[in-house]
Each structure stands twice: as C-alpha cells, then as structure tokens.
Enzyme design. Structure first.
Site, mmCIF file in Angstrom:
data_model
loop_
_atom_site.group_PDB
_atom_site.id
_atom_site.type_symbol
_atom_site.label_atom_id
_atom_site.label_comp_id
_atom_site.label_asym_id
_atom_site.label_seq_id
_atom_site.Cartn_x
_atom_site.Cartn_y
_atom_site.Cartn_z
ATOM 1 C CB ILE A 21 -0.611 0.115 1.444
ATOM 2 C CG1 ILE A 21 -2.086 1.288 1.030
ATOM 3 C CG2 ILE A 21 -0.206 0.393 2.428
ATOM 4 C CD1 ILE A 21 -3.580 0.187 -0.217
ATOM 5 C CE LYS A 71 11.372 -3.440 7.335
ATOM 6 N NZ LYS A 71 10.669 -3.124 8.962
#
EC number: 1.1.1.25
Length: 285
Positions: A21, A71
């Site tokens: 999103i 990450k």
C-alpha cells in the site's frame, strides 16, 4: 500528479512487494504537498540489491523504503546509519543526502506516533514478540525514555530473543526483561502494573488466533495495540474492546512510518489526516 523532467523517484524495495500500500500513501502525499515526486514498488532478487542501492545515487532519487528480506541486508551498501537504525540493526528508509546514503528506521517512530495520547517516557511497556517489529518498537521506547520494557516470547525463543536485543542491552540503561509467554500467572500479574501492551507478532492475521489467553483480564487504564491492520480488528483487539479497553490497530503505524520517511526525503509533513481517511475507507469496509 505531474511527471516531467524534474520529477524525482522514490521506491519501496522488497520481495514480495507488489501487494504494498506504500505507493498509494506516498503518491497521495506527493500530490497533496505539490512535491514533484513519484513512488513505485520494486520487487527484486537479492543479487540486484547492491545495484539497486547504487541507482539511488545514479538517478538522484529521494531514496527508498525497504521491507523484508532486505532491512538488514542493505546495511553494507550504505554510507551511514541513524542512531535508531544502529541500535535496531535494521533499516526501513534510505535517504539520499547529496549522494551520501544514510539508513534510518522509522518503524518505532511510526508506531508511537499512531498512539495519539501516549508518551513512552517513564512508562512500563509489555511487548509480545521479539522480531523486527518488536525490536523497532522497543528501541524507540528506550530512546523516548521508557522506564521498563518486558518482552514476552515462547519459551523456546527466550535465548534467541535475548541475543536479538544484545546491542540494545549493552548500549542503553533501560530496564529490559524477557519472559515466557506461556506463564499466564506471571503475565497477568505484570499486566496489572503496565501502561501499554503491544502485540508485535503475526498471531491474529488469520482473524481467529490469540497471542494470549482468552481469560486475560486487562486493567482499566491499559492501552492495547496491535501491529496488524488486516483484519482491521484482530481477536487480540476484540478481547480488549470487549473489556472496554482502548485498542489501536497497526494501520496508524503503517501511515506514520511512511510519514517519517516522507519528511526525511522531502522536508515536508505528510498530510496524515487526509490520507488516514483514505486508508480507513480501504481497510475498514
């Protein structure tokens, strides 16, 4: 949204990521702030990570966001880390400062920004889970002056959890404890003295599972939060609301971690109020 020769690019990099999103949030923010930028999703194999990071410089991008599994893997390709990214050992935002790439982590900031009336300073916090999301939240709580943080995991994960938080334990003076989540009596006893209880696990994404006992009793002044936003109300949050306890889902964390990245890239405040309404229309329907 206008795209011309001066438009700058930002992207989210992960695998998988096409479901994200984030492009919706950031492109709406670019449009509403009149910043000449566009945000896309790049789903790449790990073998392309180094070149992808170099492209931030090559194309003078604002920067990138990162999700799993990159990450931690992105860190060797960066020029520096912010203090919170150093403590967490993970990066969710890379900022291009005139060709110098700095890694930040806005996950913890985003979480606490989503709790409108809660200040972590001098509080007692209980966290379920010890993964990446938990580590970001705990680190931000420590940086914000939390008095005590108790981390609850399954008994077989206790040793790994302590190792995962080793840097934080060594470099801060916050009181961190690790406990067996299956010890319901101890959990309930500590809960009576707690200000904030957070589910930082994936338990509840199926709409059925609970990370704690259904018999758990919440003290009246407790704030309960879940990092999950699909479903909009997890069984964990439903249990809290049934006892008339304030409960917050993870949609705000999603929005405010994005707002933190947007501010780092552009210097502009993301119009979170307007974007929040759009997100609620999508997820609370």
């Amino acid at each position: 949204m206008r795209i011309d020769g001066h438009t700058r690019l930002a992207a989210v990099v992960a695998s998988p990521i096409k479901h994200s999103i984030s492009p919706f949030i950031h492109n709406l923010a670019f449009e509403k702030t009149h910043v000449n930028g566009v945000y896309v999703a790049w789903e790449i194999p790990e073998s392309d990570l180094a070149e992808t990071v170099e492209n931030i410089r090559r194309y003078n991008m604002f920067g990138i966001n990162l999700s799993m599994p990159y990450k931690e893997k992105v860190i060797p390709f960066l020029d520096g880390l912010s203090p919170e990214a150093q403590l967490i050992g993970a990066v969710n935002t890379v900022v291009n400062r005139d060709g110098r790439l700095i890694g930040h982590n806005t996950d913890g900031f985003g979480f606490f920004a989503s709790l409108k009336n809660f200040n972590p300073k001098d509080t007692h916090i209980m966290i379920l889970g010890a993964g990446g999301a938990a580590k970001s939240i705990v680190t931000q709580a420590v940086l914000d002056g939390a008095k005590k943080v108790s981390i609850y995991v399954r008994p077989q994960s206790l040793v790994k959890a302590k190792e995962n938080f080793r840097t934080l334990l060594d470099q801060t003076d916050c009181y961190l404890e690790f406990h067996d989540l299956t010890d319901a009596d101890h959990f309930q006893k500590e809960l009576r003295q707690t200000d904030l209880l957070v589910n930082a696990t994936s338990v509840g994404m199926d709409g059925e599972s609970l990370p704690i006992s259904i018999d758990t009793r919440f003290p009246k002044e407790l704030l309960v939060a879940d990092i999950i936003y699909q479903p909009f109300e997890t069984p964990f949050l439903a249990l809290a609301r049934k006892q008339e306890i304030e409960a917050v889902n993870g949609l705000g964390m999603l929005l405010y971690q994005a707002a933190g990245a947007f501010k780092l890239w552009t210097g502009e405040n993301m119009p979170t109020g307007a974007i929040w309404q759009e997100l609620e229309n999508i997820y609370n329907s």
